[in-house]
Scaffold this active site. Structure first.
Site, PDB file in Angstrom:
ATOM      1  N   PRO A 124       0.818  -1.213   0.000  1.00 38.36           N
ATOM      2  CG  PRO A 124      -0.468  -1.392   1.918  1.00 38.36           C
ATOM      3  CD  PRO A 124       0.650  -2.027   1.185  1.00 38.36           C
ATOM      4  CB  THR A 150       4.120   0.739   3.321  1.00 38.37           C
ATOM      5  OG1 THR A 150       4.184   0.584   1.911  1.00 38.37           O
ATOM      6  CG2 THR A 150       2.706   0.526   3.786  1.00 38.37           C
ATOM      7  CE  LYS A 202       4.833   1.048  -2.638  1.00 34.86           C
ATOM      8  NZ  LYS A 202       3.939   1.411  -1.527  1.00 34.86           N
ATOM      9  CD  GLU A 222     -20.213   7.376  15.132  1.00 30.31           C
ATOM     10  OE1 GLU A 222     -19.582   6.337  14.885  1.00 30.31           O
ATOM     11  OE2 GLU A 222     -20.748   8.069  14.236  1.00 30.31           O
ATOM     12  CG  HIS A 273     -21.574   2.514  13.579  1.00 35.15           C
ATOM     13  ND1 HIS A 273     -22.166   1.802  12.570  1.00 35.15           N
ATOM     14  CD2 HIS A 273     -21.738   3.824  13.263  1.00 35.15           C
ATOM     15  CE1 HIS A 273     -22.679   2.651  11.678  1.00 35.15           C
ATOM     16  NE2 HIS A 273     -22.437   3.889  12.086  1.00 35.15           N
ATOM     17  CG  ASP A 331     -23.396   4.562   8.612  1.00 34.93           C
ATOM     18  OD1 ASP A 331     -22.206   4.829   8.366  1.00 34.93           O
ATOM     19  OD2 ASP A 331     -23.958   4.841   9.688  1.00 34.93           O
TER      20      ASP A 331
END
Ligand code: ADP
Ligand code: MG
Ligand code: ZN
Length: 506
Positions: free
Chosen positions: A106, A109, A111, A333, A336, A407
Site C-alpha cells: 500500500p 509504507t 517503498k 456511534e 456501530h 452508512d
C-alpha cells in the site's frame, strides 16, 4: 492532432493576411502568445528531451536504520543486495546478477524509502522516476525516455566513480500494465517493451551494474512479462506496519521533537492499526503543530491522541452540535461500536463524537488484514456494523436520521458485490441481464435480514449501549480497549449477579 490542425489553420490565416497586404504583426503576436500558453505542457516535454528532466538524482543518504519496522522486507531486500555487493563471488558460482526488485504494498509504507536505503547500502548512484512520467501524448517519447534513463544511469555512475546505479521506478503499474489493454494506446506498450529490452540488456560483464527497483500497489495489474525471471524476479512485500513496526516508526519521527514525560508511544502504536508510515509521520507532525498552537514547549500524549483522529478524518469542525444532536451521534456511534465488537471481537480501534471533516462522529474499525478476498460471513458482519448506527438510533430515540445516509450507501455497495458474487437468493446470475426490480428486491432482502439481526444484538445489549453512550458524551472519545473493558466488565457484573442469584437460590 488538434494542435497540428490549429497550427496549420493559424499559419494559413497569417499567410492569407500577408497576401492581402495586411499588417500581420499584431496577429503574429497574438498567435505566439496563444501558442506559448497552449504549449506550456509541451515545453516541458521539450526540456525533458534536452535532458533537463525531473529525474531525482541527489541522494540524501537514507540508511536501513531510518526505515522503521518492515523487518521482513528489509531482510529480503538486503539479502538480494548482498548478491550485488559481492558480485564477483556470485559470478564464480555462476549466479546470474539480480536485475530487478519489485516492492509491492500500500502507499506510504516506505517503498521509496527502502529503495533509497538500497542505493546507500550498495554505494550506488540513485535515479528515481515515476511511471507516469513516461506516458506522453507523443508516440515514442516514453520508449525514448526509458532508453535515456538507462544511459543516464550508466553515465552518472561513471561520473561519480560508482560501480552500481539504482534506478527506482515508482508507480510502475502505470507503464507496466498488461499489454494490449489500452485500445489505440500503443504508447504504453512501446514504453514497456523498451523497459523489458533494457533490462534484458543488463549484463554482468560491464563494469557498471544497474539494478532496477520498482514500486507498485497494484501487482495484479502488472504485465506478467515483467515478473519473468531475469526481470523483476525478486518481489518484496512491503505491508502496513504491525504494532511493533508502528512503534519504531513513531520513535523515528519523534526523535527530533521534544516529548513530555506522559507520552506513551506504545499506546499510540496500539491505537493506530491500519496506519502507514506516512500516516505516522504526519501524526507526529500534527501533534507538534497542536503543541505549538497551545504554546506548549513539549508534545503531550493528548496532542498525539488528537492527531490520530486528525490524520484519519481531517480537521476538527468548529461547529459543535447541540446537546440533543450530540446524544444522537453518541447513540449512533456506540451502536456501530457495540455491534462491531459482537460480530468481530477486538475490531474497534476507537470511537468519538468529535466532528471532523465529513463525519459528525466516527467509529474507527481495525481493518481486516487481508483485503483481497472477503467471505460472505465477513461481508454480512460488515453490513450489521454499518446498519448498527441507524438501528441504535431507532431503538433508543424512536427514529433514524440522515446521519446514516453514508452508512446506507456503503451497505448497498457491499450488497451489490454480494449479489454479483452469487451470495444472494438470486443465486448465480448475470447482473447485467437481471431486471432492476429483481435486483432491488434482492438488495432489500439482504439488508432487511441483516437489520433484523442487528436489532436483535442491540436489544440484547441495550443497557450497555445506553451506559456507553453516556460515557462517550462525557469523554467525547473512547479507545477500543476502554470499550471492550466496559463491555466485559458489565458482562462480568451481570454474570456475578446471576451467580449470586443462583447462590441465593441454592
Ligand atoms: P511509499 O513509497 O511506499 O508510498 P514512501 O517511502 O514514499 O512510501 O513514504 C512516505 C513517507 O512516509 C516517507 O518519507 C517517510 O517519512 C514515511 N515513512 C513511510 N514508511 C516509513 C517507515 N517504514 N519508516 C519510517 N518512515 C516511513
Ligand atoms: Mg513513494
Ligand atoms: Zn454511522
Amino acid at each position: 492532432m488538434k494542435k497540428e490542425v490549429a497550427l496549420g489553420l493559424g499559419l494559413g490565416i497569417l499567410f492569407f493576411a500577408l497576401l492581402q497586404g495586411l499588417d500581420v504583426l499584431p496577429l503574429l503576436l497574438v498567435g505566439i502568445l496563444l501558442y506559448v500558453f497552449y504549449e506550456r505542457g509541451g515545453l516541458k516535454v521539450l526540456r525533458r528531451h534536452l535532458g533537463h528532466d525531473s529525474t531525482e538524482t541527489t541522494l540524501t543518504p537514507i540508511t536501513f536504520q531510518q526505515v522503521g519496522g518492515q523487518q521482513t522486507a528489509k531482510k529480503e531486500l538486503q539479502e538480494a543486495l548482498d548478491f550485488i555487493k559481492t558480485d564477483e563471488k556470485a559470478a564464480t558460482l555462476g549466479i546470474k546478477p539480480l536485475k530487478g526488485i519489485l516492492l509491492t504494498g500500500p502507499p506510504g509504507t516506505g517503498k521509496t524509502l527502502l529503495a533509497k536505503a538500497a542505493a546507500t547500502y550498495t554505494d550506488a548512484v540513485f535515479l528515481s522516476v515515476a511511471g507516469s512520467e513516461f506516458i506522453e501524448m507523443y508516440a515514442g517519447v516514453g520508449a525514448q525516455r526509458v532508453r535515456g534513463l538507462f544511459q543516464r544511469a550508466r553515465h552518472l555512475a561513471a561520473q561519480n566513480h560508482k560501480r552500481t546505479a539504482v534506478i527506482f521506478i515508482d508507480e510502475i503499474d502505470v507503464l507496466g500494465s498488461k499489454r494490449g489493454q489500452y485500445q489505440g494506446h500503443m504508447e504504453y506498450d512501446q514504453t514497456l517493451n523498451q523497459l523489458l529490452a533494457e533490462m534484458d540488456g543488463i549484463k554482468s560483464s560491464t563494469n557498471i551494474k544497474i539494478l532496477v527497483i520498482a514500486a507498485t500497489n497494484r501487482q495484479d495489474m502488472l504485465d506478467p512479462a515483467l515478473l519473468r525471471p531475469g526481470r523483476f524476479d525478486r518481489v518484496v512485500r512491503v505491508d502496513l506496519p504491525d504494532k511493533e513496526g508502528r512503534h519504531q516508526i513513531l520513535k523515528l519521527h519523534t526523535n527530533n521533537k521534544p516529548l513530555a514525560d506522559d507520552v506513551d508511544l506504545t499506546a499510540i502504536a496500539r491505537a493506530t492499526f491500519g496506519f502507514s508510515g506516512a500516516h505516522l509521520e504526519s501524526l507526529a507532525n500534527e501533534a507538534a503543530i497542536l503543541a505549538l498552537r497551545e504554546n506548549s514547549s513539549v508534545i503531550m500524549q493528548r496532542h498525539l491522541i488528537e492527531s490520530i483522529d486528525k490524520v484519519s478524518l481531517g480537521e476538527k469542525l468548529d461547529r459543535r452540535p447541540h446537546k440533543e444532536e450530540l446524544w444522537r451521534i453518541a447513540v449512533h456511534e456506540v451502536g456501530h461500536a457495540v455491534v462491531s465488537e459482537k460480530v468481530r471481537p477486538g475490531s474497534v480501534a476507537a470511537l468519538t463524537i468529535i466532528s471532523r471533516g465529513q463525519a459528525l462522529g466516527y467509529t474507527r474499525q481495525i481493518p481486516k488484514n487481508d483485503s483481497y478476498l472477503y467471505t460472505e460471513t465477513y461481508l454480512r458482519a460488515q453490513l450489521k456494523i454499518l446498519l448498527a448506527g441507524l438501528v441504535a438510533e431507532e431503538l433508543l430515540l424512536g427514529s433514524g436520521s440522515t446521519g446514516a445516509q453514508g452508512d446506507l450507501e456503503h451497505a448497498v455497495s457491499i450488497v451489490k458485490k454480494m449479489i454479483q458474487a452469487g451470495m444472494s437468493s438470486l443465486g448465480l446470475i448475470s447482473v447485467n441481464d437481471t431486471s432492476n426490480a429483481c435486483l432491488q428486491e434482492a438488495i432489500s432482502e439482504i439488508l432487511n435480514q441483516e437489520k433484523q439481526e442487528t436489532k436483535r444484538i442491540l436489544q440484547e445489549q441495550r443497557s450497555h449501549v445506553v451506559a456507553l453512550a453516556h460515557k462517550l458524551m462525557e469523554k467525547e472519545r473512547l479507545e477500543g480497549e476502554e470499550l471492550r473493558a466496559s463491555l466485559s466488565q458489565k458482562r462480568l457484573a451481570a454474570d456475578s449477579n446471576s451467580k449470586t442469584e443462583k447462590v441465593l437460590a441454592v
